[in-house]
Design a protein around this motif. Sequence first.
Motif, PDB file in Angstrom:
ATOM      1  N   ARG A 166     -11.692  34.094  29.973  1.00 31.11           N
ATOM      2  CA  ARG A 166     -12.000  34.662  28.666  1.00 31.11           C
ATOM      3  C   ARG A 166     -11.300  33.880  27.552  1.00 31.11           C
ATOM      4  O   ARG A 166     -10.220  33.332  27.738  1.00 31.11           O
TER       5      ARG A 166
ATOM      6  N   PRO B 244     -12.157  33.007  19.238  1.00 28.29           N
ATOM      7  CA  PRO B 244     -13.369  32.586  19.952  1.00 28.29           C
ATOM      8  C   PRO B 244     -13.560  31.083  19.875  1.00 28.29           C
ATOM      9  O   PRO B 244     -13.085  30.418  18.942  1.00 28.29           O
TER      10      PRO B 244
ATOM     11  N   GLY C 279     -18.145  33.773  25.072  1.00 29.56           N
ATOM     12  CA  GLY C 279     -16.813  33.635  24.512  1.00 29.56           C
ATOM     13  C   GLY C 279     -16.729  32.717  23.320  1.00 29.56           C
ATOM     14  O   GLY C 279     -15.637  32.224  22.992  1.00 29.56           O
TER      15      GLY C 279
END
Length: 536
Positions: free
Chosen positions: A116, A122, A199
């Motif tokens: 992640r 991001p 992600g």
Amino acid sequence: MPDFRQVRRRCALLLPVVLLLLGAAPGPDRPVVDTDRGPVRGVGHGAYDTFEGIPFAAPPTGPLRWRLPEPVRRWEGVRDAGAAGPRCVQLPVVGTGGPTGSEDCLYLNVTAPAGRAAAGRPRPVMVWFHGGGFFSGAGDAYRPDRAAVQGGAVVVTVNYRLGVFGLFGHPELGGAPDFALADQRAALRWVRANAERFGADPHHVTVFGESAGALSVCAHLTSPASAGLFHRAIVQSGSCSTTAPPRALLPGLGTYEPFVPERQTVADGALAAARLGCDRPGGVLDCLRRLDPAALATAELMQRFSLVSYGNDVLPLEPRRALEAGRFHRVPVIQGATRDEMRLFLAQTLAAYPIPDEGAYRARLAQSFDAPTARAVEASYPVSAFATPAVAWATVLTDASFVCPTLRDGAALGRHVPVYAYRFSDRGAPDFTGLPEPPDLPYGAAHGFELPYLFTVVPLTEPQRRLADRMTGYWTAFARTGVPAAPGAPPWPRDRNGSAVLSLAPGAGGIRTVDARAEHHCALWDARWPGVTRTR
């Protein structure tokens, strides 16, 4: 030697069956992401994951041939994304052979760092448009694991319709809708809808491409239809002003211009349809859509329809004119060229059209330029200054066709947005093309030879790997922040007039700022060869 890429794809196709037979649940090596059209199961590679063959539009087949891309239907269950989808219909780049690929080809591939993304951070998205002259190539030919692992970027590589399937025009189409660019926009809309699921940040999208892919980026920069779909742009060896003089490579060739008026494409389309026996008014497209793809994928038609049309809703202006007028999207830009761009192209024609001596070199000058320009070019590029006459001519063409037009575009862009210019200068770069290298024209830093430094293509030496790390750092930092400032790498200054170009080569001092306008005689080319002579 076996094609290990094909072996890996076949294994990826078999893996879901093996897992099912063993009763195994998907694990870290088979990550699943739920896209807006359904979940896909990729392949884990340790530090990064790949999701290949994801459809981003409906197959443009049958009645959808020469229509704008339509949404793909949602699928049931988990779709296997362990192997690339079919490539678009194309002919071999070198040698003979019939068409390969499929019209059902609108697929993309995602490479993402494993795990992640950090909370609140991001990842940037980089969307790659491949080269190939708009008549060959595919997204899956590029492995962007370095950008994902070292740069923390999510990279998307895209297929788009090629040749007559992607850039055809006809009166019954209402013009030449540039389907290839429409496919790319559909992929960018897919990215906007799905980036967060991988992600990534849909507000940090960088479009980048080389050769025809770079011309595509130029088109999106100047197309109203692409507004809001990306936030940064990287143009590699294919600027809005790229052009080549007439008879540069062969006596029968005219001036190369990648962007042409729509009316020219429409006229060519009407003529092609008549030659194919589809000339009944009102029924031309129905007739053409019934033809087998092989009847359309001829060398003549794939080459004829490999030029992007302007003078329509997609590209109201010729892109270089749009830059001059300031009519482009306000996003930061990296752009550049290789030091020896044209050597690759010239090398493929020397056997048929050699340049054995100074007389042949002067004849080339006289055939491609008017007399005053030919004299001025010879004064700046005397054959005695080069290893061979072929190297002299390739240098002339590189500066006239690629380097100086790119810097000219940079000046236009730089009046409104940050521009960072580069020149790839490693004349020891590995030759990954498989094309023969003439003894009188070594490839050096030829067209496309920077690609192994950004994608995993062929092995590099240790100094070249260090250069690849720096280039990857620059490219991905730019995607993240809009500034190509990588830790430990030399500073990359903004360029405003071609005097601050970052030269990229391996070794100590290999990355340095140069005055490219002076080194490549751009004052001469700006005065004598600003770009376009209509010959068709």
